[in-house]
Design a protein around this motif. Structure first.
Motif, short mmCIF file in Angstrom:
data_model
loop_
_atom_site.label_atom_id
_atom_site.label_comp_id
_atom_site.label_asym_id
_atom_site.label_seq_id
_atom_site.Cartn_x
_atom_site.Cartn_y
_atom_site.Cartn_z
N ALA A 131 0.83 -1.20 0.00
CA ALA A 131 0.00 0.00 0.00
C ALA A 131 0.87 1.26 0.00
O ALA A 131 0.53 2.25 -0.66
CB ALA A 131 -0.93 -0.01 1.21
N ALA A 132 1.98 1.24 0.70
CA ALA A 132 2.89 2.39 0.73
C ALA A 132 3.50 2.63 -0.65
O ALA A 132 3.63 3.78 -1.08
CB ALA A 132 3.98 2.19 1.77
N SER A 133 3.84 1.56 -1.35
CA SER A 133 4.40 1.71 -2.70
C SER A 133 3.37 2.33 -3.64
O SER A 133 3.70 3.22 -4.43
CB SER A 133 4.83 0.35 -3.25
N ILE A 134 2.13 1.87 -3.54
CA ILE A 134 1.06 2.43 -4.36
C ILE A 134 0.82 3.89 -3.98
O ILE A 134 0.62 4.75 -4.84
CB ILE A 134 -0.23 1.59 -4.22
N CYS A 135 0.87 4.17 -2.70
CA CYS A 135 0.69 5.54 -2.20
C CYS A 135 1.73 6.48 -2.80
O CYS A 135 1.40 7.57 -3.27
CB CYS A 135 0.78 5.53 -0.67
N VAL A 136 2.99 6.07 -2.78
CA VAL A 136 4.06 6.91 -3.32
C VAL A 136 3.82 7.17 -4.80
O VAL A 136 3.93 8.30 -5.27
CB VAL A 136 5.45 6.24 -3.09
N HIS A 137 3.47 6.13 -5.53
CA HIS A 137 3.20 6.29 -6.97
C HIS A 137 2.05 7.25 -7.21
O HIS A 137 2.15 8.15 -8.06
CB HIS A 137 2.92 4.92 -7.60
N ARG A 138 0.96 7.07 -6.49
CA ARG A 138 -0.21 7.95 -6.64
C ARG A 138 0.13 9.39 -6.26
O ARG A 138 -0.29 10.33 -6.91
CB ARG A 138 -1.37 7.44 -5.78
N PHE A 139 0.88 9.54 -5.18
CA PHE A 139 1.26 10.87 -4.70
C PHE A 139 2.09 11.60 -5.74
O PHE A 139 1.82 12.76 -6.07
CB PHE A 139 2.04 10.73 -3.39
N LEU A 140 3.12 10.94 -6.26
CA LEU A 140 4.02 11.58 -7.21
C LEU A 140 3.38 11.78 -8.58
O LEU A 140 3.84 12.62 -9.36
CB LEU A 140 5.32 10.78 -7.34
N ALA A 141 2.33 11.04 -8.89
CA ALA A 141 1.65 11.18 -10.18
C ALA A 141 0.58 12.27 -10.15
O ALA A 141 0.04 12.63 -11.19
CB ALA A 141 1.02 9.85 -10.58
N ALA A 142 0.30 12.80 -8.99
CA ALA A 142 -0.73 13.84 -8.87
C ALA A 142 -0.27 15.13 -9.55
O ALA A 142 0.93 15.41 -9.60
CB ALA A 142 -1.03 14.11 -7.40
N PRO A 143 -1.23 15.92 -10.06
CA PRO A 143 -0.85 17.17 -10.74
C PRO A 143 -0.14 18.17 -9.83
O PRO A 143 0.72 18.91 -10.28
CB PRO A 143 -2.19 17.75 -11.21
N ASP A 144 -0.47 18.19 -8.56
CA ASP A 144 0.16 19.13 -7.63
C ASP A 144 1.21 18.45 -6.76
O ASP A 144 1.44 18.86 -5.62
CB ASP A 144 -0.90 19.79 -6.76
N ALA A 145 1.88 17.44 -7.30
CA ALA A 145 2.84 16.65 -6.52
C ALA A 145 3.98 17.50 -5.97
O ALA A 145 4.41 17.30 -4.84
CB ALA A 145 3.38 15.50 -7.35
N SER A 146 4.45 18.45 -6.75
CA SER A 146 5.57 19.27 -6.31
C SER A 146 5.22 20.07 -5.06
O SER A 146 5.97 20.07 -4.09
CB SER A 146 5.99 20.22 -7.44
N ALA A 147 4.07 20.70 -5.08
CA ALA A 147 3.63 21.49 -3.91
C ALA A 147 3.35 20.58 -2.72
O ALA A 147 3.72 20.90 -1.58
CB ALA A 147 2.39 22.30 -4.26
N GLN A 148 2.69 19.46 -2.98
CA GLN A 148 2.38 18.52 -1.90
C GLN A 148 3.66 17.96 -1.28
O GLN A 148 3.75 17.82 -0.06
CB GLN A 148 1.52 17.36 -2.43
N LEU A 149 4.65 17.63 -2.12
CA LEU A 149 5.90 17.08 -1.61
C LEU A 149 6.65 18.12 -0.79
O LEU A 149 7.21 17.79 0.26
CB LEU A 149 6.77 16.57 -2.76
#
Length: 143
Positions: free
Chosen positions: A62-80
């Motif tokens: 689930a953590a691996s999927i989470c990282v992928h989903r997080f980084l694929a989001a349009p606002d990933a840079s701001a979220q990160l």
């Protein structure tokens, strides 16, 4: 060994009681060594370890999927950036609130996944964004 001691040893015949208690002692000693250093476990302990390993594997997936989903989001840079600026002990809550570890048809996030995801994300760097053709032409014209 002297000749007398050798004859005494070869003529020795233990009684049934000595045989019985020797066998019991050997069995008890074998169990002590097996459970202490041999890695033997009871059925209950094996079930607990299996359950814990299963839960850990699910959380890691689930953590691996989470990282992928997080980084694929349009606002990933701001979220990160927000995640990295957040205190380490609050990062898992941020990931949970974002819904990154709650999957389809689930009301609650996967146990342990938010913390693992936050740890992985705190070490992550966004991949370089590929330059568009127009940007490349602008750079070539400027040179």
């Amino acid at each position: 060994m002297s000749d007398q001691a050798s004859r005494t040893w070869s003529n020795y015949r233990p009684s049934k009681a000595v045989w019985f208690w020797s066998c019991i002692g050997a069995a008890v000693l074998t169990m002590i060594v097996g459970f202490s250093w041999g890695g033997w476990v009871t059925n209950g302990t094996a079930e607990k370890r299996t359950e814990a390993a299963s839960e850990k594997a699910v959380a890691e997936l689930a953590a691996s999927i989470c990282v992928h989903r997080f980084l694929a989001a349009p606002d990933a840079s701001a979220q990160l950036t927000t995640l990295k600026e957040t205190d380490s002990w609050k990062r898992d809550k941020l990931v949970q609130k974002g819904g990154w570890v709650t999957f389809a048809d689930m009301k609650e996030p996967v146990d342990g996944a938010a913390e693992l995801c936050a740890d992985l994300l705190s070490k992550a760097e966004l991949p370089a964004v590929a330059a568009s053709d127009e940007t490349v032409r602008e750079v070539e014209i400027a040179n």
